[in-house]
Design a protein around this motif. Structure first.
Motif: not given
Lengths: 251, 251
Positions: B142-143, B145, B147-150, B231, B233, B235-236
């Motif tokens: 999740e981290w 994602v 750092i890569g996308s937000r 954003n 969630n 669940n993870y």
DNA sequence: CGAGCCCTTGAAACTCGTCAATGATCGTGG
DNA sequence: CCACGATCATTGACGAGTTTCAAGGGCTCG
């Protein structure tokens, strides 16, 4: 005995780099691979939210773990290459928190959890699975550092070095070249950048005579320089000296 | 029996969210915590390259996994909060591929591998450890994602939401507020950005009345809006409904 | 031969990093 | 109890790296 595994089973080639196996271990690992299934490129294997029952093993081709953000942006968090388990998690978590998909055409094996449990009773195999899982995690950490701290050009250099060693470990590199069946867009979604920028940065790496990349064939022209440039230290892959040095089985 | 664990042992509070334990399980887990050691802030617990023999468990304070790049840039890859194991890896890998350090003053327990092996013989405990390790890995994804996308602002919002739920799970949140004993520089090294930019983005979040953050005390003013904005969630984290809803034990 | 995907290019806008300096805060010792 | 130094937070200006938008060209496959 001459197991297919010894020369061609990527799972065995990979795990042998971690742990020595007895003949019986090898036989059991090799028998895991039944009912290979062809999956075409860009097809989901499992989706976020699924409650899967089998463990999937990639035998050929490239697959990936990914998530899609609400905006539609896809994020690739790991590449799965031959010999990689997709979801050993299944045993203890009841719901996938991400998806798996093929990137190129793949051959995939679905293994019932019961089979895995049998194998785990053999200490050498259990240890090898355990190490493989930890290396996956270490790779994730390295990717986090890579994306978090390095400029785009070094980031790609680092990734290309990693893939060389991982593919070598399963006999899929030919010297310093290997097949990389990904689009620039796939690479961009992996490195957290736009495909336009990925394109320009690949051009730079080519211009600096570090790599060639055509028709999904990657050639590393000067590994030592690329390694240095991308600041790549393979310690996190926890490969043996033998596996590090191996030139791949080439042709 | 009234175990310390039931009210104050963060390891037990955390694992109970995954698996139901018997009294005997609880007793064994609680007995794990002997010889707590005070470690002052900004001190290494283990360094890259070390071959450790004990497993470390954080009982209070904030610690982190990190790597330092040749240029000197530090990269924080995970926060370790009370109840978190630092290095269950020890069993199978012979060398640390990253370092561990405290960020705030911590109480830490060093557990011999033999003790861990004993505990692993109890199925419920083995399963809980297994799940905890998988959640760590899911958090890492999740981290990646994040750092890569937000963009920076959403990235921080996401992190602050995650820390709220993780701290709640071990009873260290008070409603929507918690102690976050990190400097802006620590946060910047975590999110892959400069401390100057971290400062400006925190000001924005404060200006938008999403958070307050003073004296290492974080207040989430509108969790629902922050969650939506970042954003997030959960669940993870694979928390039970109960753990998700819990408001922390507060005062 | 056309459709679709992929690679490539240019220009403009924006996010974010760097440099440099000023305040604020806190623990320590005089 | 206040002065001091050190660490941490804050600010402004500037520039580099990266994204976005938009369009054109090349290749493959049906």
């Amino acid at each position: 005995m001459n197991f297919r595994g010894v020369v061609g089973n990527p799972l065995i080639e990979k795990l042998r780099a971690f742990v020595p196996f007895t003949e019986e271990d090898l036989r059991m690992l090799d028998e895991l691979v039944v009912a290979e299934r062809e999956v075409e490129a860009r097809t989901d294997i499992i989706q976020e939210g699924d409650k899967p029952s089998d463990v999937h093993l990639v035998m050929s081709g490239f697959a990936c773990r990914y998530k899609v953000l609400p905006g539609g942006k896809r994020n690739i968090m790991a590449y799965l290459i031959p010999g990689d388990f997709c979801d050993l998690h299944v045993f203890v978590l009841n719901e996938m928190d991400h998806s798996l998909a093929t990137l190129s055409p793949c051959r995939v094996v679905a293994i019932p959890r019961a089979r895995i449990l049998q194998l785990l009773e053999r200490p050498a195999i259990a240890k090898a699975f355990w190490i493989a899982a930890l290396v996956d995690e270490a790779t994730l950490r390295e990717w986090l550092v890579n994306i978090g701290s390095r400029p785009a050009e070094e980031r790609i250099a680092h990734l290309l070095c990693e893939m060389l060693l991982r593919l070598r470990a399963v006999g899929l590199a030919n010297g310093d070249r290997y097949e990389l069946p990904l689009t620039q867009n796939d690479l961009a979604d992996t490195m957290g950048m736009s495909s336009v920028h990925m394109n320009r940065v690949l051009q730079q790496l080519r211009g600096e005579k570090l790599i060639e990349f055509q028709q999904h064939n990657l050639v590393i022209l000067d590994f030592e320089r690329l390694r240095e440039f991308g600041n790549f230290n393979p310690n996190y892959l926890h490969l043996t000296q033998r596996a590090l040095a191996a030139n791949g089985n080439g042709v």
